[in-house]
Design an enzyme around this catalytic site. Structure first.
Site, short mmCIF file in Angstrom:
data_model
loop_
_atom_site.label_atom_id
_atom_site.label_comp_id
_atom_site.label_asym_id
_atom_site.label_seq_id
_atom_site.Cartn_x
_atom_site.Cartn_y
_atom_site.Cartn_z
N HIS A 81 3.51 4.48 -8.20
CA HIS A 81 5.14 3.80 -8.50
C HIS A 81 4.86 2.60 -8.50
CE1 HIS A 81 6.16 1.92 -4.46
NE2 HIS A 81 5.46 3.38 -3.85
N ASP A 83 6.81 -0.22 -8.14
CA ASP A 83 7.77 -0.90 -7.87
C ASP A 83 7.23 -1.77 -6.29
OD1 ASP A 83 8.65 1.46 -7.01
OD2 ASP A 83 10.31 0.58 -6.37
N GLU A 178 10.52 2.69 -6.39
CA GLU A 178 10.74 4.31 -5.53
C GLU A 178 11.67 3.86 -4.53
OE1 GLU A 178 8.93 5.94 -2.34
OE2 GLU A 178 8.43 4.20 -2.33
N ASP A 201 0.62 7.69 -2.56
CA ASP A 201 1.52 7.10 -2.13
C ASP A 201 1.49 6.76 -0.56
OD1 ASP A 201 3.23 5.55 -2.15
OD2 ASP A 201 5.03 6.59 -2.24
N HIS A 383 5.11 -3.21 3.04
CA HIS A 383 6.13 -4.02 3.59
C HIS A 383 6.59 -5.45 4.08
CE1 HIS A 383 8.24 0.03 2.11
NE2 HIS A 383 7.09 0.02 1.43
ZN LIG Z 1 5.22 3.77 -1.32
#
Ligand SMILES: [Zn+2]
Length: 411
Positions: A81, A83, A178, A201, A383
């Protein structure tokens, strides 16, 4: 071709694109930055000479590495992904490579005392001797999932540079949004045209995931009766008291904070309202389909019991199914897991199969007809400003992709 240099250069370039997705936006993709990155990749894939390079108006990019053999083989895809998570800024990412990490704390920003501490993240010490890519302490790194993008593109370049590796048609795709749960929504499965695919991922080296939760939600609405509290005896029905009775009826030990592995849960998400009206909302998760259905049915039992106790019609319930465990789609085709396991072992990686305690785009794609397990990409502490990725683990991810492509002929 030196995998490391090609991959590192790509990765360090890719993370400079600001591709945070946005939960509040209704456009597709939700942010223009993702389109900018997609256009850059479109040009790169064209420059590499890939076929069928298509960037659609929703920011989904598809391309083909044609087969280099006449043998009939299934078409396999790799997906990452575009993003990064809106949980932490992804603007002006300034990655830094810590070469041959020798253990201990890593100062991300020495001036502001932002430090990746071993006491907070003991897993970092497992990477002694690796080259680690870290942030400057002010943004996320975006290895989730820029590492996946860089690994896929590098693996394709590797296959191009090694024509002796026999492979069938390989498809790749990069999708937006995503992180906000919309990555699969506009994925063109028929155009992609794969027998199966892998999302790249995952996190730690060796991660191979094909089981996620079955997921549902339950919202109880409670209609109370509000009366002046001084004169309420025998008249008032306090909706908040009913709400607490519902919460007490649902086993507290089966909650996210008390469960792990394959244990499912009821997660109390919210209690809102007042005396007159209240709402209690739960999400329900379980890997096992049967137990999941029992959990959903249990919500109806709670509803019936509450209405027995407080009066018919006081409580109503909205039950929703959200997503399903992809295992049921993957299980009839276990060779796609075996292929990935073997590819990892050939790359010097020990496969680690564990259930995802959440959902994935792959789960949604699996139910759209594209079985889609998830492979590790190497990023740690997703994150967050403490996110990092090991260059050596990324190299192994590249070789895992290469080995899957070359292993298809042996199926
Ligand atoms: Zn991811």
């Amino acid at each position: 071709m030196e995998v490391k240099n090609y991959m590192l250069e790509r990765f360090l370039k890719y993370v400079t694109f600001d591709t945070e997705s946005s939960d509040d936006a209704t456009t597709v993709p939700t942010t223009e930055g993702q389109f900018v990155f997609a256009r850059y990749l479109e040009q790169e894939l064209k420059n590499m000479g890939l076929a069928d390079v298509v960037l659609d108006d929703k920011g989904y990019l598809y391309a083909t590495l044609p087969a280099n053999t006449d043998k009939e083989m299934p078409v396999v895809g790799f997906i990452a992904h575009l993003d990064t998570s809106p949980d932490m800024s992804g603007k002006d990412v300034k990655p830094r490579v810590v070469e041959s990490y020798c253990g201990g704390d890593i100062a991300l920003d020495a001036n502001e005392n932002i430090v990746l501490k071993v006491s907070d993240f003991p897993e970092v010490e497992a990477y002694k001797g690796h080259d680690l890519i870290v942030t400057d302490g002010h943004t996320l790194l975006g290895a989730d999932d820029t590492a996946g993008v860089a690994e896929i593109v590098t693996a394709i370049a590797y296959l191009q540079a090694h024509p002796e590796i026999e492979h069938g048609k390989i498809r790749i795709a990069f999708n937006p949004d995503e992180e906000i749960g919309r990555g699969a929504h506009n994925f063109n499965v028929p155009l992609f045209g794969c027998d199966w695919a892998y999302t790249v991922d995952g996190s730690c080296e060796g991660e191979l995931e094909f089981e996620n939760f079955n997921a549902g939600s339950a919202t109880f609405s409670i209609q109370g009766r509000n009366v002046h509290p001084g004169y309420a005896k025998g008249k008032m029905l306090n909706a908040l008291r009913v709400a607490t009775a519902i919460v007490e009826a649902i086993p507290a030990a089966e909650s996210p904070e008390c469960t792990c592995g394959y244990e499912g849960f009821y997660h109390l998400m919210g209690i809102n309202g007042g005396v007159d009206h209240a709402e209690v909302s739960y999400i329900i998760r379980d890997h096992n389909r049967e137990i999941f259905e029992r959990r959903m049915a249990f919500m109806k039992e709670v509803l019936a019991n509450m209405n027995d106790k407080f009066g018919e019609g006081v409580v109503s319930l909205e039950l929703k199914e959200q997503y399903r465990n992809m295992r049921e789609q993957v299980e009839p085709k276990m060779h796609i897991i075996e292929l990935a396991k073997k590819a990892m072992e050939e790359a010097g990686v020990v496969p680690v199969i564990k259930p995802i305690r959440g959902g994935t785009d792959g789960a949604q794609l699996s139910f759209m007809g594209l079985p889609c397990p998830n492979l590790f990409a190497g990023g740690i502490n997703f994150h967050s400003r403490y996110e990092f990725v090991s260059v050596q683990v990324m190299e192994k991810a590249v070789m895992t992709i290469v080995n899957i492509a070359s292993g298809v002929k042996n199926l």
